[in-house]
Write a protein that holds these residues in place. Structure first.
Motif, mmCIF file in Angstrom:
data_model
loop_
_atom_site.group_PDB
_atom_site.id
_atom_site.type_symbol
_atom_site.label_atom_id
_atom_site.label_comp_id
_atom_site.label_asym_id
_atom_site.label_seq_id
_atom_site.Cartn_x
_atom_site.Cartn_y
_atom_site.Cartn_z
ATOM 1 N N GLY A 1 25.055 16.261 25.718
ATOM 2 C CA GLY A 1 26.360 15.922 26.275
ATOM 3 C C GLY A 1 26.324 15.436 27.707
ATOM 4 N N PHE A 2 25.147 14.981 28.181
ATOM 5 C CA PHE A 2 25.015 14.493 29.547
ATOM 6 C C PHE A 2 24.396 13.096 29.542
ATOM 7 N N PRO A 3 25.095 12.107 28.975
ATOM 8 C CA PRO A 3 24.541 10.743 28.959
ATOM 9 C C PRO A 3 24.387 10.212 30.381
ATOM 10 N N GLY A 4 23.370 9.399 30.562
ATOM 11 C CA GLY A 4 23.128 8.837 31.896
ATOM 12 C C GLY A 4 22.221 9.689 32.759
ATOM 13 N N PHE A 5 21.839 10.854 32.272
ATOM 14 C CA PHE A 5 20.929 11.721 33.013
ATOM 15 C C PHE A 5 19.604 11.825 32.247
ATOM 16 N N PRO A 6 18.524 12.171 32.949
ATOM 17 C CA PRO A 6 18.442 12.457 34.378
ATOM 18 C C PRO A 6 18.406 11.183 35.210
ATOM 19 N N ARG A 7 18.809 11.305 36.464
ATOM 20 C CA ARG A 7 18.623 10.226 37.426
ATOM 21 C C ARG A 7 17.404 10.586 38.261
ATOM 22 N N PHE A 8 16.456 9.692 38.314
ATOM 23 C CA PHE A 8 15.192 9.977 38.978
ATOM 24 C C PHE A 8 15.275 9.599 40.466
ATOM 25 N N LYS A 9 15.036 10.553 41.314
ATOM 26 C CA LYS A 9 15.051 10.347 42.761
ATOM 27 C C LYS A 9 13.611 10.275 43.262
ATOM 28 N N VAL A 10 13.217 9.140 43.786
ATOM 29 C CA VAL A 10 11.827 8.911 44.193
ATOM 30 C C VAL A 10 11.780 8.549 45.672
ATOM 31 N N THR A 11 10.880 9.201 46.408
ATOM 32 C CA THR A 11 10.691 8.909 47.835
ATOM 33 C C THR A 11 9.205 8.694 48.112
ATOM 34 N N GLU A 12 8.920 7.977 49.189
ATOM 35 C CA GLU A 12 7.521 7.710 49.539
ATOM 36 C C GLU A 12 6.850 8.964 50.071
ATOM 37 N N SER A 13 5.563 9.120 49.725
ATOM 38 C CA SER A 13 4.765 10.218 50.249
ATOM 39 C C SER A 13 4.116 9.775 51.564
ATOM 40 N N LYS A 14 3.400 10.683 52.174
ATOM 41 C CA LYS A 14 2.710 10.339 53.418
ATOM 42 C C LYS A 14 1.540 9.392 53.164
ATOM 43 N N MET A 15 1.021 9.423 51.935
ATOM 44 C CA MET A 15 -0.113 8.562 51.593
ATOM 45 C C MET A 15 0.391 7.251 50.995
ATOM 46 N N LEU A 16 -0.206 6.153 51.381
ATOM 47 C CA LEU A 16 0.202 4.834 50.932
ATOM 48 C C LEU A 16 0.048 4.718 49.412
ATOM 49 N N GLY A 17 1.107 4.282 48.760
ATOM 50 C CA GLY A 17 1.067 4.098 47.319
ATOM 51 C C GLY A 17 1.408 5.347 46.516
#
Length: 313
Positions: free
Chosen positions: A234-250
């Motif tokens: 009953g939760f269409p559209g989820f999950p929403r993925f939240k992504v942030t950059e780490s300290k290491m490149l890539g």
């Protein structure tokens, strides 16, 4: 040497059996004896010889079934189509074999099952590889859908599942006492609804982009599975993925936004750090969510089933 060992073991077995007959309880074993017996049992041939694994052919059965499900999931149910269940099978010469079944909306019984895919003696085939067991389950479901007009029958290089003697496939589920769920009817023109491989088509391409895993085109992406489970809950559209950059490149960190559904899951679940690549972050988050969401979906399905009004027989 071997003959002497056989006689020694035979004498010991006779003593153990005599003890159990006299005392009515298992004969005592040392830890060393128990471990050796377990090892011996694992490498001995099965009492009843196993039948050979069924042929799978060259078709991408999992991809064909999932593409059909994605296009034809028209009626919501407690057991949505394409649900695979793996179970350990027999241990043969020390190797654990596997069973797998799949449920689809169009039929009340899983595949392989009474209406397709069992051995002639009514037993379920087992496979040394989980992946092959899953392919065979999908193959049985696809062939049943084709035979019963839900999709075009496929002309591929494969061997049909072994029949069950005395019981032909039945297109409709058996009558049940409880309230019947609405089942999707076969399309008016099966030619328009069924995916079918072309002669020169790469079988891997039969698994749509939104369904295939980033790392293995022949496997279903956990992202697709958790999104389907959230919709089922009953939760269409989820999950929403939240992504942030780490300290290491890539490299990236990430976590899922589950809305109100998060209150039903353990705190902090799906939080990952230092994963290489944005797509890999999403898959890793989804992998951690998969089992808890499956448990929730099972509990929800059981609750809905208990709440259904029963029609007196």
């Amino acid at each position: 040497m071997a003959l002497s060992a056989y006689k020694t073991i035979q004498t010991w077995i006779a003593q153990q059996l005599e003890y159990e007959t006299m005392h009515g309880s298992p004969a005592p074993l040392t830890d060393a004896q128990r471990k050796l017996l377990e090892k011996l049992q694992a490498v001995l041939p099965p009492v009843t010889p196993l039948l050979p694994e069924p042929e799978l052919g060259d078709a991408n059965w999992i991809g064909i079934l999932l593409e059909y499900r994605a296009a034809n999931q028209r009626v919501p149910s407690n057991v949505p189509g394409g649900d695979f269940t793996e179970q350990p099978g027999p241990v043969v010469y020390g190797v654990l074999k596997w069973h797998c079944q799949v449920r689809i909306d169009e039929h009340s019984e899983p595949f392989p099952g009474p209406d397709g895919g069992l051995y002639p003696d009514g037993t379920m085939p087992s496979f040394a590889r989980k992946k092959d067991a899953k392919k065979y389950a999908a193959k049985c479901a696809v062939e049943w859908l084709g035979e019963n007009g839900y999709m075009r029958r496929l002309n591929v290089n494969s061997v049909n599942p072994p029949p069950v003697p005395g019981k032909p496939p039945t297109p409709q589920p058996s009558p049940a006492r409880k309230k019947q769920k609405i089942m999707p009817s076969p399309p008016e023109n099966p030619q328009d609804s069924a995916p079918s491989p072309q002669p020169n088509e790469d079988p891997e391409s039969l698994l749509p982009k939104g369904i295939a895993s980033t790392f293995n085109k022949d496997e279903v992406s956990p992202v697709f599975e958790v999104e389907r489970l959230c919709t089922r809950l009953g939760f269409p559209g989820f999950p929403r993925f939240k992504v942030t950059e780490s300290k290491m490149l890539g490299f990236f960190n990430g976590f899922p936004d589950l809305g109100a559904l998060s209150s039903k899951l353990p705190p902090g679940i799906g939080h990952v750090n230092d994963i290489y690549g944005k797509k890999a972050v999403r898959e890793k988050i989804a992998e951690e969510l998969l089992e808890p969401l499956k448990k929730l979906a099972t509990q929800s399905g059981q609750a809905d089933k208990q709440a259904e009004p029963q029609i007196p027989a």
